[in-house]
Enzyme design. Structure first.
Site, PDB file in Angstrom:
ATOM      1  N   PHE A  64      71.477  51.245 -34.193  1.00  0.00           N
ATOM      2  CA  PHE A  64      71.010  50.476 -33.384  1.00  0.00           C
ATOM      3  C   PHE A  64      71.744  49.523 -32.005  1.00  0.00           C
ATOM      4  O   PHE A  64      70.926  50.076 -31.098  1.00  0.00           O
ATOM      5  CB  PHE A  64      69.930  48.617 -33.707  1.00  0.00           C
ATOM      6  CG  PHE A  64      71.108  47.917 -34.429  1.00  0.00           C
ATOM      7  CD1 PHE A  64      71.805  47.527 -33.179  1.00  0.00           C
ATOM      8  CD2 PHE A  64      70.986  48.211 -35.997  1.00  0.00           C
ATOM      9  CE1 PHE A  64      72.832  46.499 -33.581  1.00  0.00           C
ATOM     10  CE2 PHE A  64      72.534  47.275 -36.692  1.00  0.00           C
ATOM     11  CZ  PHE A  64      73.467  46.158 -35.218  1.00  0.00           C
ATOM     12  N   HIS A 147      71.052  34.700 -27.995  1.00  0.00           N
ATOM     13  CA  HIS A 147      71.619  35.297 -28.685  1.00  0.00           C
ATOM     14  C   HIS A 147      72.784  33.446 -28.376  1.00  0.00           C
ATOM     15  O   HIS A 147      72.843  32.410 -27.238  1.00  0.00           O
ATOM     16  CB  HIS A 147      72.771  36.274 -27.013  1.00  0.00           C
ATOM     17  CG  HIS A 147      74.622  35.950 -28.151  1.00  0.00           C
ATOM     18  ND1 HIS A 147      74.693  36.650 -29.057  1.00  0.00           N
ATOM     19  CD2 HIS A 147      76.211  35.147 -27.447  1.00  0.00           C
ATOM     20  CE1 HIS A 147      76.273  36.436 -28.959  1.00  0.00           C
ATOM     21  NE2 HIS A 147      76.325  35.047 -28.155  1.00  0.00           N
TER      22      HIS A 147
HETATM   23  P1  GTP Z   1      72.976  38.345 -31.036  1.00  0.00           P
HETATM   24  O1  GTP Z   1      72.457  36.834 -30.963  1.00  0.00           O
HETATM   25  O2  GTP Z   1      72.338  38.778 -30.418  1.00  0.00           O
HETATM   26  O3  GTP Z   1      74.158  38.640 -31.521  1.00  0.00           O
HETATM   27  O4  GTP Z   1      72.346  38.037 -32.538  1.00  0.00           O
HETATM   28  P2  GTP Z   1      73.036  37.421 -34.506  1.00  0.00           P
HETATM   29  O5  GTP Z   1      74.483  37.769 -34.032  1.00  0.00           O
HETATM   30  O6  GTP Z   1      72.257  37.089 -34.878  1.00  0.00           O
HETATM   31  O7  GTP Z   1      73.035  39.106 -34.927  1.00  0.00           O
HETATM   32  P3  GTP Z   1      74.381  40.520 -35.140  1.00  0.00           P
HETATM   33  O8  GTP Z   1      75.384  39.835 -34.026  1.00  0.00           O
HETATM   34  O9  GTP Z   1      74.745  41.064 -36.266  1.00  0.00           O
HETATM   35  O10 GTP Z   1      73.283  41.628 -33.967  1.00  0.00           O
HETATM   36  C1  GTP Z   1      73.268  41.177 -32.595  1.00  0.00           C
HETATM   37  C2  GTP Z   1      71.960  41.946 -32.274  1.00  0.00           C
HETATM   38  O11 GTP Z   1      71.842  43.222 -33.096  1.00  0.00           O
HETATM   39  C3  GTP Z   1      70.868  40.876 -32.721  1.00  0.00           C
HETATM   40  O12 GTP Z   1      70.469  40.280 -32.311  1.00  0.00           O
HETATM   41  C4  GTP Z   1      69.402  42.227 -32.947  1.00  0.00           C
HETATM   42  O13 GTP Z   1      69.406  42.417 -31.809  1.00  0.00           O
HETATM   43  C5  GTP Z   1      70.757  43.211 -33.291  1.00  0.00           C
HETATM   44  N1  GTP Z   1      70.610  43.712 -34.823  1.00  0.00           N
HETATM   45  C6  GTP Z   1      71.356  43.524 -35.624  1.00  0.00           C
HETATM   46  N2  GTP Z   1      71.231  44.218 -36.962  1.00  0.00           N
HETATM   47  C7  GTP Z   1      70.546  44.410 -36.373  1.00  0.00           C
HETATM   48  C8  GTP Z   1      69.284  45.640 -37.570  1.00  0.00           C
HETATM   49  O14 GTP Z   1      69.616  45.957 -38.587  1.00  0.00           O
HETATM   50  N3  GTP Z   1      68.905  46.687 -37.055  1.00  0.00           N
HETATM   51  C9  GTP Z   1      68.539  46.202 -35.960  1.00  0.00           C
HETATM   52  N4  GTP Z   1      67.376  47.034 -35.370  1.00  0.00           N
HETATM   53  N5  GTP Z   1      69.080  45.641 -35.302  1.00  0.00           N
HETATM   54  C10 GTP Z   1      69.528  44.782 -35.336  1.00  0.00           C
HETATM   55 MG    MG Z   2      76.207  37.919 -33.328  1.00  0.00          MG
END
Ligand code: GTP
Ligand code: MG
Length: 245
Positions: A64, A147
């Site tokens: 993604f 975020h």
């Molecule tokens: P952020 O605050 O944006 O960093 O989100 P997070 O900390 O809750 O999640 P993470 O850092 O794991 O992922 C960053 C971003 O990647 C997320 O906000 C989502 O937009 C995207 N993302 C994470 N996991 C997935 C997934 O499994 N599928 C898809 N399509 N997008 C994902």
């Molecule tokens: Mg994150």
């Protein structure tokens, strides 16, 4: 004042929140009245590809990742209006800042957020199917509005990536700073102490900088291993520098 009172976290109001006019709602949820946290810094940022890739470096190999970069750069929500592509970045400060804001955001996936934590910010997000040229669904994008740093060490890395010390009032800075004494120029991914045509001045003598940035630049200039890449340091100084990626 105790060190815990200075805990900081990075918040980004993402392009989907701006487009859907949810900025005010999000800020109310995070207000000092509800969270006992205070703004320490804020800026409106046209997100460059370099900044987006540094911010989401941990996801570089994920399927993604390209759509995530498009999303945070604002291409997904403002494909034909480049001047609207921006996020609002905040530093929040106060006791348990990281945990409190992550809790108010809720789960990453908006569908799960709606099921498990109705009322959290991300419960108002959406999942957008991604299609190829023939219309076949090939993935999904999580438009989750906000975020927030996940840990204290992520917060330090992210705040230093998005903010200069002078964006934050001196009494609210949580990380050591230093006054720079050299010129550092950036051109074509390389660092130099002398100006060349079209090089960009990252730092000039007298600038107040994160101590860790200066240490990294000195090591990088000498070609020695550094705790962070040149792009990690340069991305911040190029924030809002030009309209290009
Ligand atoms: P952020 O605050 O944006 O960093 O989100 P997070 O900390 O809750 O999640 P993470 O850092 O794991 O992922 C960053 C971003 O990647 C997320 O906000 C989502 O937009 C995207 N993302 C994470 N996991 C997935 C997934 O499994 N599928 C898809 N399509 N997008 C994902
Ligand atoms: Mg994150």
């Amino acid at each position: 004042m105790h060190k815990e009172a200075f805990e900081q976290t990075l918040v980004l109001i993402k392009p989907d929140a701006l487009k859907n006019s949810l900025t005010g709602y999000v800020l109310s949820q995070l207000s000092e009245f509800h969270t006992n946290l205070r703004f320490a810094g804020t800026k409106i940022v046209h997100v460059s590809r370099m900044l987006a890739e540094e911010h989401y470096a941990e996801h570089r190999s994920k399927v993604f990742y390209p759509s995530l970069i498009d999303f945070i750069m604002g291409f997904a929500h403002y494909p034909d209006e480049p001047w609207k592509r921006r996020v609002i970045a905040f530093v929040y400060q106060g006791p348990e800042a990281v945990k409190k804001i992550r809790d108010i955001c809720g789960p990453t996936n908006p569908h799960i957020a709606r099921e498990q934590r109705p009322g959290c910010i991300r419960a108002l997000g959406t999942i957008v199917p991604l299609k190829d040229a023939s219309g076949k669904v090939i993935g999904e994008r999580m438009d989750n509005l906000i975020h927030a740093s996940a840990t204290n060490s992520d917060a330090e890395r992210e705040i230093k990536l998005w903010f200069n010390p002078v964006d934050i009032p001196p009494s609210m800075r949580s990380y050591p700073t230093e006054i720079n004494n050299d010129h550092f120029y950036f051109k074509d991914g390389k660092l130099s102490l002398t100006h060349a045509p079209d090089s960009i001045c990252l730092l000039a003598p007298g600038d107040v900088v994160w101590k860790s940035d200066l240490e990294a630049l000195r090591l990088l200039y000498k070609g020695q291993p550094s705790p962070c890449s040149l792009e990690t340091v340069a991305a911040k100084y190029l924030v809002n520098y030009s309209q290009e990626d």
